[in-house]
Design a protein around this motif. Structure first.
Motif, PDB file in Angstrom:
ATOM      1  N   LYS A   1       0.827  -1.203   0.000  1.00 11.24           N
ATOM      2  CA  LYS A   1       0.000   0.000   0.000  1.00 11.24           C
ATOM      3  C   LYS A   1       0.860   1.251   0.000  1.00 11.24           C
ATOM      4  CE  LYS A   1      -3.679   2.596   0.566  1.00 11.24           C
ATOM      5  NZ  LYS A   1      -4.662   2.802  -0.513  1.00 11.24           N
ATOM      6  N   ILE A   2       1.887   1.272   0.837  1.00  9.19           N
ATOM      7  CA  ILE A   2       2.741   2.452   0.931  1.00  9.19           C
ATOM      8  C   ILE A   2       3.562   2.618  -0.345  1.00  9.19           C
ATOM      9  CG2 ILE A   2       4.651   3.515   2.192  1.00  9.19           C
ATOM     10  CD1 ILE A   2       1.932   3.546   3.630  1.00  9.19           C
ATOM     11  N   ALA A   3       4.073   1.529  -0.892  1.00 11.04           N
ATOM     12  CA  ALA A   3       4.913   1.614  -2.095  1.00 11.04           C
ATOM     13  C   ALA A   3       4.178   2.210  -3.278  1.00 11.04           C
ATOM     14  CB  ALA A   3       5.438   0.231  -2.457  1.00 11.04           C
TER      15      ALA A   3
ATOM     16  N   PRO B   1       5.065   8.769  -2.868  1.00  9.53           N
ATOM     17  CA  PRO B   1       6.176   9.012  -3.802  1.00  9.53           C
ATOM     18  C   PRO B   1       7.531   8.735  -3.156  1.00  9.53           C
ATOM     19  CG  PRO B   1       4.571  10.781  -3.947  1.00  9.53           C
ATOM     20  CD  PRO B   1       4.166   9.936  -2.769  1.00  9.53           C
ATOM     21  N   GLY B   2       8.335   7.949  -3.864  1.00  9.44           N
ATOM     22  CA  GLY B   2       9.671   7.627  -3.385  1.00  9.44           C
ATOM     23  C   GLY B   2       9.762   6.380  -2.542  1.00  9.44           C
ATOM     24  N   ALA B   3       8.626   5.847  -2.072  1.00 11.78           N
ATOM     25  CA  ALA B   3       8.663   4.681  -1.193  1.00 11.78           C
ATOM     26  C   ALA B   3       9.135   3.433  -1.932  1.00 11.78           C
ATOM     27  CB  ALA B   3       7.290   4.437  -0.573  1.00 11.78           C
ATOM     28  N   ALA B   4       8.732   3.283  -3.180  1.00 12.89           N
ATOM     29  CA  ALA B   4       9.144   2.098  -3.938  1.00 12.89           C
ATOM     30  C   ALA B   4      10.660   2.033  -4.051  1.00 12.89           C
ATOM     31  CB  ALA B   4       8.499   2.116  -5.327  1.00 12.89           C
TER      32      ALA B   4
ATOM     33  N   ALA C   1       6.777  15.037  -0.006  1.00 12.87           N
ATOM     34  CA  ALA C   1       5.975  14.635  -1.171  1.00 12.87           C
ATOM     35  C   ALA C   1       5.115  15.742  -1.746  1.00 12.87           C
ATOM     36  CB  ALA C   1       5.102  13.437  -0.809  1.00 12.87           C
ATOM     37  N   SER C   2       4.651  16.669  -0.922  1.00 13.73           N
ATOM     38  CA  SER C   2       3.708  17.668  -1.388  1.00 13.73           C
ATOM     39  C   SER C   2       4.346  19.026  -1.673  1.00 13.73           C
ATOM     40  CB  SER C   2       2.576  17.844  -0.358  1.00 13.73           C
ATOM     41  OG  SER C   2       1.898  16.626  -0.158  1.00 13.73           O
ATOM     42  N   THR C   3       5.668  19.096  -1.584  1.00 16.23           N
ATOM     43  CA  THR C   3       6.327  20.396  -1.793  1.00 16.23           C
ATOM     44  C   THR C   3       6.208  20.870  -3.225  1.00 16.23           C
ATOM     45  OG1 THR C   3       8.442  19.266  -2.177  1.00 16.23           O
ATOM     46  CG2 THR C   3       7.967  19.981   0.073  1.00 16.23           C
ATOM     47  N   GLU C   4       5.945  19.943  -4.151  1.00 13.28           N
ATOM     48  CA  GLU C   4       5.796  20.298  -5.567  1.00 13.28           C
ATOM     49  C   GLU C   4       4.516  21.079  -5.827  1.00 13.28           C
ATOM     50  OE1 GLU C   4       4.463  17.830  -9.554  1.00 13.28           O
ATOM     51  OE2 GLU C   4       5.630  16.790  -8.035  1.00 13.28           O
ATOM     52  N   ALA C   5       3.517  20.944  -4.967  1.00 15.19           N
ATOM     53  CA  ALA C   5       2.184  21.476  -5.239  1.00 15.19           C
ATOM     54  C   ALA C   5       2.159  23.006  -5.196  1.00 15.19           C
ATOM     55  CB  ALA C   5       1.182  20.929  -4.229  1.00 15.19           C
ATOM     56  N   PRO C   6       1.651  23.648  -6.238  1.00  8.36           N
ATOM     57  CA  PRO C   6       1.441  25.101  -6.164  1.00  8.36           C
ATOM     58  C   PRO C   6       0.429  25.439  -5.079  1.00  8.36           C
ATOM     59  CG  PRO C   6       1.287  24.297  -8.437  1.00  8.36           C
ATOM     60  CD  PRO C   6       1.300  23.094  -7.546  1.00  8.36           C
ATOM     61  N   ASP C   7       0.514  26.646  -4.543  1.00  5.07           N
ATOM     62  CA  ASP C   7      -0.380  27.034  -3.446  1.00  5.07           C
ATOM     63  C   ASP C   7      -1.828  27.176  -3.904  1.00  5.07           C
ATOM     64  OD1 ASP C   7       1.664  27.064  -1.601  1.00  5.07           O
ATOM     65  OD2 ASP C   7       2.141  29.171  -1.942  1.00  5.07           O
ATOM     66  N   GLY C   8      -2.056  27.835  -5.013  1.00  7.55           N
ATOM     67  CA  GLY C   8      -3.411  28.088  -5.477  1.00  7.55           C
ATOM     68  C   GLY C   8      -4.053  26.871  -6.109  1.00  7.55           C
ATOM     69  N   THR C   9      -5.357  26.701  -5.882  1.00  9.77           N
ATOM     70  CA  THR C   9      -6.059  25.536  -6.428  1.00  9.77           C
ATOM     71  C   THR C   9      -6.059  25.540  -7.955  1.00  9.77           C
ATOM     72  OG1 THR C   9      -7.471  25.298  -4.478  1.00  9.77           O
ATOM     73  CG2 THR C   9      -8.296  24.363  -6.543  1.00  9.77           C
ATOM     74  N   VAL C  10      -6.295  26.676  -8.577  1.00  6.15           N
ATOM     75  CA  VAL C  10      -6.296  26.740 -10.037  1.00  6.15           C
ATOM     76  C   VAL C  10      -4.911  26.404 -10.577  1.00  6.15           C
ATOM     77  CG1 VAL C  10      -6.570  28.265 -12.039  1.00  6.15           C
ATOM     78  CG2 VAL C  10      -8.221  28.352 -10.166  1.00  6.15           C
ATOM     79  N   ASP C  11      -3.882  26.919  -9.932  1.00  4.21           N
ATOM     80  CA  ASP C  11      -2.521  26.604 -10.370  1.00  4.21           C
ATOM     81  C   ASP C  11      -2.219  25.119 -10.187  1.00  4.21           C
ATOM     82  OD1 ASP C  11      -2.021  29.226 -11.071  1.00  4.21           O
ATOM     83  OD2 ASP C  11      -1.067  29.731  -9.165  1.00  4.21           O
TER      84      ASP C  11
ATOM     85  N   ILE D   1       2.238   7.672  -9.208  1.00  4.35           N
ATOM     86  CA  ILE D   1       2.161   7.714  -7.743  1.00  4.35           C
ATOM     87  C   ILE D   1       2.152   9.158  -7.248  1.00  4.35           C
ATOM     88  CG2 ILE D   1       3.397   7.169  -5.607  1.00  4.35           C
ATOM     89  CD1 ILE D   1       4.378   4.591  -7.049  1.00  4.35           C
ATOM     90  N   GLN D   2       3.036   9.975  -7.788  1.00  4.94           N
ATOM     91  CA  GLN D   2       3.081  11.376  -7.373  1.00  4.94           C
ATOM     92  C   GLN D   2       1.797  12.100  -7.754  1.00  4.94           C
ATOM     93  OE1 GLN D   2       5.166  12.979  -5.508  1.00  4.94           O
ATOM     94  NE2 GLN D   2       4.569  15.110  -5.853  1.00  4.94           N
TER      95      GLN D   2
END
Length: 220
Positions: A11-13, A17-20, A63-73, A201-202
Motif C-alpha cells: 500500500k505504501i509503495a 512518492p519515493g517509497a518504492a 511529497a507535497s512540496t511540488e504542489a502550487p499554493d493556489g487551487t487553479v494553479d 504515484i506522485q
C-alpha cells in the motif's frame, strides 16, 4: 498521510512518492511480499521498524512540496505535468512493450503481459482523466464545494484501481530489474515504465493528499 509500522508495504509503495525506491534499496519486496507490514518487512531486512517508518515519514514530508499554493494553479499543474505526460508516455510504452515481449518471449525474465497491462491502464486513465478535466476540475475552479463529495469519492476509488495496477506492474517487470545483456529496447522500456509508475504515484498523491482535502473538509 499518517504512517505506522502496521501498514502494508504494498500500500505504501504504490501511494507514497519515493517509497518504492526506498524499499528496493533495502531489498524489501512489495509485489509478492506486498501484504507484509512495514514492521515485519523492516525486521526481515535487518532494520528497526522505527528506522523505516522515520525514513518513510521523510518522504511524506517532502511529497507535497511540488504542489502550487493556489487551487487553479495546482489543477493546471496536474493537467500539464501529469495528465498530458501519462498520455504521451503510454502511447510510446505500449508498442515498445509489445516489441520486447515478441522478441524475447522465450527469455525467462521476459515481461509477458506488460503490453496488455499498459493498455488496461491507458483505458482506465483515459476515462478517469477525461472526467476530471471535463467535470471535476471545472467545478473545483468555480469553488462548488457542496456538490463535490461524491465525485471525489469516485476519483479516490479509481485511484485504488491504479494502485492495484502499479502493484501488477512491479510484479510483471520484477521490480524493473533488467537481466544481464538486456537489449536497448528492453532497457528503454523499463526506464520509461518506471518513470511512468513514479509519475502516477506522485500524481495520485497530489490529488488525494493536497487537492481533494481542500473540498472535503480536510487540511493541507
Amino acid at each position: 498521510m499518517e504512517l505506522n509500522a502496521s501498514q502494508t508495504v504494498g500500500k505504501i509503495a504504490t501511494s507514497l512518492p519515493g517509497a518504492a525506491a526506498l524499499f528496493r534499496r533495502h531489498g524489501i519486496s512489495f509485489c509478492c511480499g506486498g501484504s507484509d507490514s512495514i514492521g515485519a518487512a523492516a525486521e526481515a531486512a535487518g532494520l528497526s521498524p522505527e528506522t523505516l517508518v522515520d525514513e518513510l515519514q521523510g518522504l511524506v514530508d517532502a511529497a507535497s512540496t511540488e504542489a502550487p499554493d493556489g487551487t487553479v494553479d495546482l489543477i493546471n499543474h496536474l493537467r500539464t505535468r501529469y495528465h498530458d505526460t501519462h498520455r504521451a508516455d503510454l502511447i510510446s510504452l505500449i508498442p515498445l512493450a509489445a516489441k520486447v515481449e515478441r522478441v524475447h518471449r522465450d527469455h525467462p525474465d521476459a515481461p509477458i503481459g506488460l503490453a496488455n497491462l499498459l493498455e488496461r491502464i491507458q483505458s482506465d486513465l483515459h476515462s478517469h482523466m477525461h472526467r476530471e478535466e471535463l467535470m471535476l476540475f471545472p467545478l473545483m475552479e468555480r469553488g462548488d464545494h457542496h456538490i463535490l463529495t461524491r465525485p471525489i469519492e469516485q476519483m479516490r476509488h479509481e485511484h485504488e484501481v491504479e494502485v492495484d495496477h502499479l502493484a501488477e506492474l512491479e510484479h510483471v517487470t520484477g521490480g524493473f530489474h533488467l537481466p544481464d545483456g538486456a537489449c536497448t529496447s528492453w532497457r528503454a522500456l523499463y526506464a520509461g515504465a518506471k518513470k511512468f509508475a513514479d509519475d502516477l504515484i506522485q500524481h495520485m498523491h497530489l490529488e488525494n493528499e493536497v487537492l481533494f482535502p481542500r473540498f472535503t473538509g480536510g487540511t493541507v
